[in-house]
Design a protein around this motif. Structure first.
Motif, PDB file in Angstrom:
ATOM      1  N   VAL A   2      -8.310 -83.859  89.272  1.00 32.02           N
ATOM      2  CA  VAL A   2      -9.673 -84.371  89.353  1.00 32.02           C
ATOM      3  C   VAL A   2     -10.340 -83.767  90.585  1.00 32.02           C
ATOM      4  O   VAL A   2      -9.783 -83.846  91.684  1.00 32.02           O
ATOM      5  CB  VAL A   2      -9.680 -85.908  89.447  1.00 32.02           C
ATOM      6  CG1 VAL A   2     -11.100 -86.433  89.653  1.00 32.02           C
ATOM      7  CG2 VAL A   2      -9.050 -86.531  88.211  1.00 32.02           C
ATOM      8  N   PRO A   3     -11.494 -83.137  90.439  1.00 33.21           N
ATOM      9  CA  PRO A   3     -12.155 -82.555  91.610  1.00 33.21           C
ATOM     10  C   PRO A   3     -12.367 -83.588  92.718  1.00 33.21           C
ATOM     11  O   PRO A   3     -12.868 -84.686  92.475  1.00 33.21           O
ATOM     12  CB  PRO A   3     -13.492 -82.065  91.043  1.00 33.21           C
ATOM     13  CG  PRO A   3     -13.206 -81.801  89.602  1.00 33.21           C
ATOM     14  CD  PRO A   3     -12.231 -82.862  89.195  1.00 33.21           C
TER      15      PRO A   3
ATOM     16  N   ASP B 202     -15.107 -92.561  85.059  1.00 30.68           N
ATOM     17  CA  ASP B 202     -16.303 -92.401  85.893  1.00 30.68           C
ATOM     18  C   ASP B 202     -16.058 -92.926  87.305  1.00 30.68           C
ATOM     19  O   ASP B 202     -16.464 -92.292  88.285  1.00 30.68           O
ATOM     20  CB  ASP B 202     -17.484 -93.142  85.267  1.00 30.68           C
ATOM     21  CG  ASP B 202     -17.994 -92.468  84.003  1.00 30.68           C
ATOM     22  OD1 ASP B 202     -17.741 -91.260  83.823  1.00 30.68           O
ATOM     23  OD2 ASP B 202     -18.653 -93.153  83.194  1.00 30.68           O
ATOM     24  N   ASP B 203     -15.399 -94.090  87.398  1.00 29.50           N
ATOM     25  CA  ASP B 203     -15.078 -94.642  88.715  1.00 29.50           C
ATOM     26  C   ASP B 203     -14.204 -93.681  89.513  1.00 29.50           C
ATOM     27  O   ASP B 203     -14.411 -93.474  90.716  1.00 29.50           O
ATOM     28  CB  ASP B 203     -14.315 -95.967  88.570  1.00 29.50           C
ATOM     29  CG  ASP B 203     -15.124 -97.059  87.911  1.00 29.50           C
ATOM     30  OD1 ASP B 203     -16.359 -97.053  88.041  1.00 29.50           O
ATOM     31  OD2 ASP B 203     -14.504 -97.928  87.275  1.00 29.50           O
ATOM     32  N   ALA B 204     -13.205 -93.107  88.830  1.00 34.86           N
ATOM     33  CA  ALA B 204     -12.278 -92.215  89.514  1.00 34.86           C
ATOM     34  C   ALA B 204     -12.996 -90.975  90.045  1.00 34.86           C
ATOM     35  O   ALA B 204     -12.784 -90.545  91.181  1.00 34.86           O
ATOM     36  CB  ALA B 204     -11.149 -91.808  88.572  1.00 34.86           C
ATOM     37  N   GLY B 205     -13.859 -90.395  89.203  1.00 31.55           N
ATOM     38  CA  GLY B 205     -14.599 -89.227  89.649  1.00 31.55           C
ATOM     39  C   GLY B 205     -15.500 -89.527  90.823  1.00 31.55           C
ATOM     40  O   GLY B 205     -15.612 -88.723  91.758  1.00 31.55           O
ATOM     41  N   GLU B 206     -16.131 -90.698  90.809  1.00 32.53           N
ATOM     42  CA  GLU B 206     -16.994 -91.082  91.920  1.00 32.53           C
ATOM     43  C   GLU B 206     -16.191 -91.342  93.186  1.00 32.53           C
ATOM     44  O   GLU B 206     -16.589 -90.918  94.283  1.00 32.53           O
ATOM     45  CB  GLU B 206     -17.792 -92.322  91.538  1.00 32.53           C
ATOM     46  CG  GLU B 206     -18.748 -92.799  92.628  1.00 32.53           C
ATOM     47  CD  GLU B 206     -19.558 -94.007  92.215  1.00 32.53           C
ATOM     48  OE1 GLU B 206     -20.277 -94.555  93.079  1.00 32.53           O
ATOM     49  OE2 GLU B 206     -19.479 -94.420  91.043  1.00 32.53           O
TER      50      GLU B 206
ATOM     51  N   ASP C 210     -13.320 -82.725  77.524  1.00 31.74           N
ATOM     52  CA  ASP C 210     -13.810 -81.394  77.899  1.00 31.74           C
ATOM     53  C   ASP C 210     -15.063 -81.440  78.752  1.00 31.74           C
ATOM     54  O   ASP C 210     -15.449 -80.420  79.349  1.00 31.74           O
ATOM     55  CB  ASP C 210     -14.083 -80.559  76.637  1.00 31.74           C
ATOM     56  CG  ASP C 210     -12.811 -80.187  75.901  1.00 31.74           C
ATOM     57  OD1 ASP C 210     -11.741 -80.190  76.540  1.00 31.74           O
ATOM     58  OD2 ASP C 210     -12.891 -79.917  74.682  1.00 31.74           O
ATOM     59  N   THR C 211     -15.723 -82.593  78.820  1.00 29.26           N
ATOM     60  CA  THR C 211     -16.920 -82.691  79.652  1.00 29.26           C
ATOM     61  C   THR C 211     -16.576 -82.878  81.130  1.00 29.26           C
ATOM     62  O   THR C 211     -17.475 -82.782  81.970  1.00 29.26           O
ATOM     63  CB  THR C 211     -17.819 -83.860  79.197  1.00 29.26           C
ATOM     64  OG1 THR C 211     -17.168 -85.113  79.498  1.00 29.26           O
ATOM     65  CG2 THR C 211     -18.108 -83.771  77.712  1.00 29.26           C
ATOM     66  N   ARG C 212     -15.300 -83.128  81.420  1.00 29.94           N
ATOM     67  CA  ARG C 212     -14.892 -83.361  82.806  1.00 29.94           C
ATOM     68  C   ARG C 212     -14.210 -82.124  83.353  1.00 29.94           C
ATOM     69  O   ARG C 212     -13.295 -81.572  82.726  1.00 29.94           O
ATOM     70  CB  ARG C 212     -13.971 -84.585  82.910  1.00 29.94           C
ATOM     71  CG  ARG C 212     -14.645 -85.855  82.418  1.00 29.94           C
ATOM     72  CD  ARG C 212     -13.834 -87.099  82.693  1.00 29.94           C
ATOM     73  NE  ARG C 212     -14.473 -88.281  82.100  1.00 29.94           N
ATOM     74  CZ  ARG C 212     -15.447 -88.967  82.673  1.00 29.94           C
ATOM     75  NH1 ARG C 212     -15.897 -88.582  83.867  1.00 29.94           N
ATOM     76  NH2 ARG C 212     -15.988 -90.019  82.080  1.00 29.94           N
ATOM     77  N   SER C 213     -14.621 -81.680  84.514  1.00 31.30           N
ATOM     78  CA  SER C 213     -14.102 -80.449  85.096  1.00 31.30           C
ATOM     79  C   SER C 213     -12.733 -80.679  85.728  1.00 31.30           C
ATOM     80  O   SER C 213     -12.348 -81.816  86.036  1.00 31.30           O
ATOM     81  CB  SER C 213     -15.074 -79.883  86.124  1.00 31.30           C
ATOM     82  OG  SER C 213     -15.284 -80.816  87.167  1.00 31.30           O
ATOM     83  N   ALA C 214     -12.007 -79.589  85.921  1.00 31.29           N
ATOM     84  CA  ALA C 214     -10.691 -79.632  86.557  1.00 31.29           C
ATOM     85  C   ALA C 214     -10.668 -78.660  87.719  1.00 31.29           C
ATOM     86  O   ALA C 214     -11.156 -77.529  87.606  1.00 31.29           O
ATOM     87  CB  ALA C 214      -9.599 -79.276  85.550  1.00 31.29           C
TER      88      ALA C 214
ATOM     89  N   PRO D 102      -5.813 -96.104  85.155  1.00 31.75           N
ATOM     90  CA  PRO D 102      -4.771 -96.119  84.128  1.00 31.75           C
ATOM     91  C   PRO D 102      -4.771 -94.891  83.215  1.00 31.75           C
ATOM     92  O   PRO D 102      -3.708 -94.401  82.820  1.00 31.75           O
ATOM     93  CB  PRO D 102      -5.066 -97.397  83.334  1.00 31.75           C
ATOM     94  CG  PRO D 102      -5.847 -98.262  84.264  1.00 31.75           C
ATOM     95  CD  PRO D 102      -6.673 -97.304  85.074  1.00 31.75           C
ATOM     96  N   GLY D 103      -5.954 -94.413  82.825  1.00 31.51           N
ATOM     97  CA  GLY D 103      -5.999 -93.259  81.940  1.00 31.51           C
ATOM     98  C   GLY D 103      -5.421 -92.008  82.564  1.00 31.51           C
ATOM     99  O   GLY D 103      -4.817 -91.173  81.882  1.00 31.51           O
ATOM    100  N   SER D 104      -5.624 -91.859  83.864  1.00 33.94           N
ATOM    101  CA  SER D 104      -5.066 -90.773  84.662  1.00 33.94           C
ATOM    102  C   SER D 104      -5.347 -89.404  84.042  1.00 33.94           C
ATOM    103  O   SER D 104      -6.287 -89.235  83.270  1.00 33.94           O
ATOM    104  CB  SER D 104      -3.569 -91.007  84.902  1.00 33.94           C
ATOM    105  OG  SER D 104      -3.370 -92.027  85.851  1.00 33.94           O
ATOM    106  N   TRP D 105      -4.541 -88.413  84.417  1.00 37.71           N
ATOM    107  CA  TRP D 105      -4.816 -87.044  83.998  1.00 37.71           C
ATOM    108  C   TRP D 105      -4.742 -86.877  82.486  1.00 37.71           C
ATOM    109  O   TRP D 105      -5.427 -86.036  81.893  1.00 37.71           O
ATOM    110  CB  TRP D 105      -3.879 -86.064  84.695  1.00 37.71           C
ATOM    111  CG  TRP D 105      -4.248 -84.642  84.442  1.00 37.71           C
ATOM    112  CD1 TRP D 105      -3.561 -83.713  83.733  1.00 37.71           C
ATOM    113  CD2 TRP D 105      -5.448 -83.979  84.894  1.00 37.71           C
ATOM    114  NE1 TRP D 105      -4.243 -82.515  83.704  1.00 37.71           N
ATOM    115  CE2 TRP D 105      -5.407 -82.651  84.418  1.00 37.71           C
ATOM    116  CE3 TRP D 105      -6.541 -84.384  85.658  1.00 37.71           C
ATOM    117  CZ2 TRP D 105      -6.416 -81.733  84.678  1.00 37.71           C
ATOM    118  CZ3 TRP D 105      -7.551 -83.468  85.910  1.00 37.71           C
ATOM    119  CH2 TRP D 105      -7.485 -82.159  85.427  1.00 37.71           C
TER     120      TRP D 105
END
Length: 302
Positions: free
Chosen positions: A206-207, A172-176, A292-296, A282-285
């Protein structure tokens, strides 16, 4: 080792500096002042790191297994190289002979791309004086310094680890951060674009993330670019030491990810040389693409 106070001197040590340090220091013990050398012989797809280490390594260097000592068990939920627990990392570090106050030098054969994972974890767990050997084992050999063969085992250390000394991001932090600051994708350009994905379940990035392949931090000889070149590289990405946040900030404005949190640590080391603090996802790609809930996103643009 160099103590000139520059950001680079906190991250890297040259082969000449290390060789001089080892000549002056009688053994890998804090009381003697000598650094503990850690050989992180790993690359994606490599399965014979220990065998290569046994054939030849820096004098008195201890082998470190990235898969079992620098990562927890992989899972789709956490990624291919989750951070090890504090208790697990402390056991490993003590087995390497680390004590409170130890100085540490980490190296590999791939320009620091794997050794940087050990550098980042040691810093994260509270070891203050740890550096990456610039150019690694190939630079050591080119300079004419000797290798030794066989295994090295030090007396067990007593290091007490204290996690949390470097910032981390969850998904969540990364997406934000990709939307509000700068999230760098340290993978090769073709993986960022989504042209190919040899390891993880989905291609793309990550978008909002910016492609910044970590290999571009290195010169043709496998050593880090000089400070001016690194600063110019990150300036082209809109980053500078003045605008990236700092140790006292609640949230940094720069984060980095890669495939599984290994080479992203190398990008963080290069950023640190340029005086730019950054957080690791750390989790990265490998984590993101399994959700599947996270877009690419695909293509050259964030």
């Amino acid at each position: 080792m160099s103590a000139d106070g520059t950001p680079r001197a906190r991250v890297l040590v040259s082969v000449a500096e290390l060789a001089a340090d080892l000549r002056l220091s009688p053994g890998p013990d804090p009381a003697d002042g000598a650094p503990v050398l850690l050989d992180v012989r790993w690359a994606l797809g490599m399965t014979d790191g220990r065998e290569r280490y046994l054939e030849g390594h820096l004098p008195d260097a201890v082998y470190v297994d990235l898969e079992s000592e620098l990562a927890a068990e992989p899972s789709p939920e956490e990624g291919r190289h989750p951070l090890p627990s504090a208790s697990s990392f402390q056991r490993s570090a003590r087995a390497w002979g680390l004590r409170d106050g130890s100085r540490v030098v980490v190296y590999d054969t791939v320009g620091g791309l794997s050794a940087a994972r050990a550098w980042w974890l040691l810093r994260f767990f509270g070891v203050d004086d740890v550096r990456i050997l610039d150019g690694g084992l190939p630079a050591w050999v080119r300079a004419g310094y000797a290798l030794e063969s066989g295994d090295v085992v030090h007396a067990p250390g007593d290091l007490v680890v204290r996690p949390g000394h470097l910032p981390v991001l969850d998904a969540d932090d990364a997406g934000e951060l990709a939307e509000t600051g700068t999230l760098l994708d340290a993978r090769a350009a073709e993986r960022y674009r989504g042209d190919t994905e040899p390891v993880d379940p989905r291609a793309g990035h990550v978008p909002g993330a910016v492609g910044a392949p970590t290999a571009a931090n290195l010169g043709d000889d496998g050593t880090f670019l000089d400070d001016e070149a690194l600063e110019a590289r990150f300036a082209d990405l809109g980053l500078s030491a003045a605008g990236a946040g700092g140790d006292d900030d609640d949230v940094l404005s720069v984060g980095v990810y890669c495939g599984s949190g290994v080479t992203a640590a190398h990008e963080i080391a290069a950023l640190a040389c340029a005086g730019i603090p950054a957080a690791l996802y750390p989790g990265s790609w490998s984590q993101w693409s399994n959700d599947d809930t996270r877009s690419a996103a695909v293509g050259d643009r964030p």
